[in-house]
Design a protein around this motif. Structure first.
Motif, PDB file in Angstrom:
ATOM      1  N   PRO A   1      -9.452   1.177  10.998  1.00  0.00           N
ATOM      2  CA  PRO A   1      -8.103   1.734  10.872  1.00  0.00           C
ATOM      3  C   PRO A   1      -7.870   2.260   9.455  1.00  0.00           C
ATOM      4  CG  PRO A   1      -8.017  -0.661  11.016  1.00  0.00           C
ATOM      5  CD  PRO A   1      -9.443  -0.253  11.236  1.00  0.00           C
ATOM      6  N   ALA A   2      -7.051   3.268   9.369  1.00  0.00           N
ATOM      7  CA  ALA A   2      -6.708   3.842   8.066  1.00  0.00           C
ATOM      8  C   ALA A   2      -5.884   2.827   7.281  1.00  0.00           C
ATOM      9  CB  ALA A   2      -5.909   5.122   8.259  1.00  0.00           C
ATOM     10  N   PRO A   3      -6.019   2.839   5.961  1.00  0.00           N
ATOM     11  CA  PRO A   3      -5.201   1.919   5.161  1.00  0.00           C
ATOM     12  C   PRO A   3      -3.728   2.297   5.278  1.00  0.00           C
ATOM     13  CG  PRO A   3      -6.395   3.444   3.743  1.00  0.00           C
ATOM     14  CD  PRO A   3      -6.874   3.676   5.139  1.00  0.00           C
ATOM     15  N   PRO A   4      -2.844   1.348   5.094  1.00  0.00           N
ATOM     16  CA  PRO A   4      -1.411   1.641   5.188  1.00  0.00           C
ATOM     17  C   PRO A   4      -0.989   2.671   4.135  1.00  0.00           C
ATOM     18  CG  PRO A   4      -1.787  -0.727   5.120  1.00  0.00           C
ATOM     19  CD  PRO A   4      -3.095  -0.064   4.834  1.00  0.00           C
ATOM     20  N   THR A   5      -0.096   3.537   4.532  1.00  0.00           N
ATOM     21  CA  THR A   5       0.468   4.520   3.612  1.00  0.00           C
ATOM     22  C   THR A   5       1.637   3.882   2.865  1.00  0.00           C
ATOM     23  OG1 THR A   5       2.040   5.330   5.238  1.00  0.00           O
ATOM     24  CG2 THR A   5      -0.149   6.398   5.189  1.00  0.00           C
ATOM     25  N   GLU A   6       2.180   4.631   1.902  1.00  0.00           N
ATOM     26  CA  GLU A   6       3.364   4.133   1.205  1.00  0.00           C
ATOM     27  C   GLU A   6       4.503   3.914   2.195  1.00  0.00           C
ATOM     28  OE1 GLU A   6       4.608   6.237  -2.314  1.00  0.00           O
ATOM     29  OE2 GLU A   6       2.555   6.356  -3.069  1.00  0.00           O
TER      30      GLU A   6
ATOM     31  N   ALA B   1       8.056   0.368   5.245  1.00  0.00           N
ATOM     32  CA  ALA B   1       8.524  -0.090   6.566  1.00  0.00           C
ATOM     33  C   ALA B   1       8.295  -1.593   6.715  1.00  0.00           C
ATOM     34  CB  ALA B   1       7.808   0.675   7.671  1.00  0.00           C
ATOM     35  N   ALA B   2       7.174  -2.095   6.211  1.00  0.00           N
ATOM     36  CA  ALA B   2       6.898  -3.539   6.276  1.00  0.00           C
ATOM     37  C   ALA B   2       7.938  -4.309   5.464  1.00  0.00           C
ATOM     38  CB  ALA B   2       5.490  -3.836   5.773  1.00  0.00           C
ATOM     39  N   LEU B   3       8.306  -3.795   4.300  1.00  0.00           N
ATOM     40  CA  LEU B   3       9.336  -4.455   3.486  1.00  0.00           C
ATOM     41  C   LEU B   3      10.677  -4.447   4.208  1.00  0.00           C
ATOM     42  CD1 LEU B   3       8.454  -3.082  -0.068  1.00  0.00           C
ATOM     43  CD2 LEU B   3       7.985  -5.366   0.850  1.00  0.00           C
TER      44      LEU B   3
ATOM     45  N   MET C   1      -0.424  -3.917  -1.229  1.00  0.00           N
ATOM     46  CA  MET C   1      -0.392  -3.601   0.200  1.00  0.00           C
ATOM     47  C   MET C   1      -0.384  -4.880   1.035  1.00  0.00           C
ATOM     48  SD  MET C   1      -2.503  -3.515   3.127  1.00  0.00           S
ATOM     49  CE  MET C   1      -4.079  -3.760   2.361  1.00  0.00           C
ATOM     50  N   ALA C   2      -1.265  -5.810   0.720  1.00  0.00           N
ATOM     51  CA  ALA C   2      -1.367  -7.044   1.496  1.00  0.00           C
ATOM     52  C   ALA C   2      -0.114  -7.906   1.344  1.00  0.00           C
ATOM     53  CB  ALA C   2      -2.611  -7.829   1.081  1.00  0.00           C
TER      54      ALA C   2
END
Length: 168
Positions: free
Chosen positions: A20-25, A30-32, A80-81
């Protein structure tokens, strides 16, 4: 080689795994936002909310500077993590517990689940602050290097001598 991959090759199935591609900004932001929604929905105590908000603010401030730390850097991975895994896991684990139990019953020596979570959040606060400092330090070092270049190229800066002591 596992049995499943061996059988798949025997049947002619394509076993090429896709990474999978790494998460974008945008994924990180969105995770925050999801963590913030978890806090609101779970009626998290202010001691938790304030720390999570500080971590999120630091991550948001760091995101535009991550490119300067190097693609695939350990600092970039940590940011990111933290946003996509460490922070949601810590907060989610706490919020899944009954509030009264989590805030009053010792689970780790004398520490309640709330105290354990606060310790984890403090560690993340400190780590994210260090990463932001490293990213800013890179810009500051570039400014210093440019100043040294200009000084070498054009001599000392014009203007009043602001050094202390007798004039030379």
């Amino acid at each position: 080689m596992g049995l499943k991959s061996w059988l798949g090759r025997r049947r002619g199935e394509d076993q090429a795994s896709t990474v999978p591609a790494p998460p974008t900004e945008q994924d990180i932001l969105a995770a925050l936002n999801r963590v913030n929604a978890m806090l609101v929905d779970g009626n998290a105590p202010p001691v938790v909310t304030s720390r999570v908000q500080r971590i999120a603010r630091t991550i948001r401030d760091t995101l535009p500077r991550l490119r300067q730390l190097g693609v695939g850097s350990m600092e970039g991975y940590s940011v990111m993590a933290t946003a996509t895994d460490y922070l949601p896991e810590a907060v989610g684990g706490y919020l899944r517990l009954p509030r009264d139990w989590a805030d009053t019953r010792p689970v780790d020596g004398y520490k309640t689940s709330l105290m354990v979570l606060v310790d984890q959040l403090e560690l993340l606060v400190t780590t994210m602050d260090k990463i932001l400092d490293a990213a800013n330090r890179a810009d500051a070092q570039a400014l210093v290097a440019h100043g040294l270049f200009l000084q070498a190229k054009f001599g000392t800066p014009a203007g009043p001598d602001l050094t202390l002591g007798p004039p030379t």
